[in-house]
Design a protein around this motif. Structure first.
Motif, short mmCIF file in Angstrom:
data_model
loop_
_atom_site.label_atom_id
_atom_site.label_comp_id
_atom_site.label_asym_id
_atom_site.label_seq_id
_atom_site.Cartn_x
_atom_site.Cartn_y
_atom_site.Cartn_z
N ARG A 21 0.87 -1.33 0.01
CA ARG A 21 -0.13 -0.05 0.06
C ARG A 21 0.86 1.26 0.26
NH1 ARG A 21 -2.44 -1.20 4.98
NH2 ARG A 21 -1.83 1.02 5.56
N VAL A 22 0.73 2.11 -0.83
CA VAL A 22 1.12 3.35 -0.85
C VAL A 22 0.31 4.50 -0.77
CG1 VAL A 22 2.73 5.13 -1.90
CG2 VAL A 22 2.87 2.70 -2.39
N GLU A 23 0.26 5.57 0.36
CA GLU A 23 -0.69 6.34 0.59
C GLU A 23 0.05 7.51 0.80
OE1 GLU A 23 -2.21 5.33 4.39
OE2 GLU A 23 -3.39 3.32 3.77
N CYS A 24 -0.62 8.70 0.51
CA CYS A 24 -0.44 10.18 0.72
C CYS A 24 -1.15 11.16 1.47
CB CYS A 24 0.07 10.40 -0.57
SG CYS A 24 0.89 12.24 -0.99
N VAL A 25 -0.73 12.06 1.93
CA VAL A 25 -1.49 13.01 3.04
C VAL A 25 -0.85 14.15 3.23
CG1 VAL A 25 -0.82 11.93 5.29
CG2 VAL A 25 -2.84 13.13 4.97
N VAL A 26 -1.32 15.28 3.28
CA VAL A 26 -0.92 16.80 3.92
C VAL A 26 -1.37 16.62 5.36
CG1 VAL A 26 -0.99 19.02 3.63
CG2 VAL A 26 -1.01 17.59 1.60
N THR A 27 -0.55 16.77 6.13
CA THR A 27 -0.81 16.72 7.51
C THR A 27 -1.33 18.05 8.02
OG1 THR A 27 1.18 17.56 8.08
CG2 THR A 27 1.10 15.29 8.11
N PRO A 28 -2.11 18.13 9.20
CA PRO A 28 -2.41 19.41 9.69
C PRO A 28 -1.71 20.57 9.85
CG PRO A 28 -3.33 17.74 10.85
CD PRO A 28 -2.56 17.16 10.00
N GLU A 29 -0.23 20.02 9.93
CA GLU A 29 1.00 21.03 9.98
C GLU A 29 1.45 21.74 8.88
OE1 GLU A 29 1.11 17.83 11.42
OE2 GLU A 29 0.15 18.74 13.42
N GLY A 30 0.89 20.76 7.58
CA GLY A 30 1.09 21.33 5.95
C GLY A 30 2.34 20.58 5.70
N ALA A 31 2.84 19.34 6.23
CA ALA A 31 3.74 18.49 5.48
C ALA A 31 3.05 17.55 4.69
CB ALA A 31 4.62 17.91 6.63
N LEU A 32 3.97 17.14 3.57
CA LEU A 32 3.25 16.02 2.67
C LEU A 32 3.91 14.90 3.35
CD1 LEU A 32 1.86 15.24 0.05
CD2 LEU A 32 3.95 15.59 -1.12
N GLU A 33 3.17 13.90 3.52
CA GLU A 33 3.84 12.42 3.94
C GLU A 33 3.47 11.38 3.07
OE1 GLU A 33 2.48 11.76 7.91
OE2 GLU A 33 3.69 13.13 8.75
N ILE A 34 4.08 10.48 2.63
CA ILE A 34 3.84 9.47 1.90
C ILE A 34 4.39 8.29 2.32
CG2 ILE A 34 4.24 8.47 -0.67
CD1 ILE A 34 5.16 11.55 -1.33
N LEU A 35 3.65 7.28 2.53
CA LEU A 35 3.85 6.17 3.46
C LEU A 35 3.66 4.73 2.43
CD1 LEU A 35 4.29 4.56 6.12
CD2 LEU A 35 1.62 4.56 6.26
N GLN A 36 4.66 4.06 2.38
CA GLN A 36 4.51 2.73 1.69
C GLN A 36 4.63 1.75 3.01
OE1 GLN A 36 6.96 1.79 -2.01
NE2 GLN A 36 8.00 0.47 -0.73
N GLU A 37 3.72 0.79 2.91
CA GLU A 37 3.81 -0.58 3.77
C GLU A 37 3.81 -1.77 3.04
OE1 GLU A 37 2.10 -0.51 7.85
OE2 GLU A 37 0.41 -1.57 6.74
#
Length: 115
Positions: free
Chosen positions: A21-37
């Motif tokens: 799985r690969v997910e992407c989100v912009v956090t409430p702090e404004g950072a872009l996070e991309i997670l691969q599991e």
């Protein structure tokens, strides 16, 4: 949470494959996070652990070049744009290659391989 604060699934493997799985989100702090599991026998063989998680984070100050590249005005628009451009099992590495090409600083967080 604002209506526009949402993550997207960039890729999810089929039922008869190694779980990826690969997910992407912009956090409430404004950072872009991309997670691969990943999870399964291939992951266990490669990393001697399963599941295995790798996360890439672009801090808010680094998003300007990425937003300019995609011609968007707000950081929360980036996950949807990335979902249109970067799908497939290799989307995580392709996004990191884009970040390097655009000279966008990012951090990678990954548990060290236990050998």
């Amino acid at each position: 949470m604002d209506v526009f604060d949402c993550g997207v699934m960039l890729f999810e493997s089929q039922d008869d494959e190694e779980d990826l799985r690969v997910e992407c989100v912009v956090t409430p702090e404004g950072a872009l996070e991309i997670l691969q599991e990943s999870d399964g026998p291939i992951t266990r063989w490669c990393f001697e652990e399963s599941p295995h998680r790798i996360e890439a984070v672009v801090e808010p100050m680094g998003l300007e070049a990425l937003m300019g590249y995609f011609h968007v005005d707000e950081p929360w628009q980036l996950p949807a744009i990335l979902r249109l451009e970067y799908t497939g099992y290799d989307c995580f590495s392709r996004i990191r290659a884009l970040l390097r090409r655009l000279v966008v600083p990012y951090a990678v967080y990954e548990a060290p391989i236990a050998r």
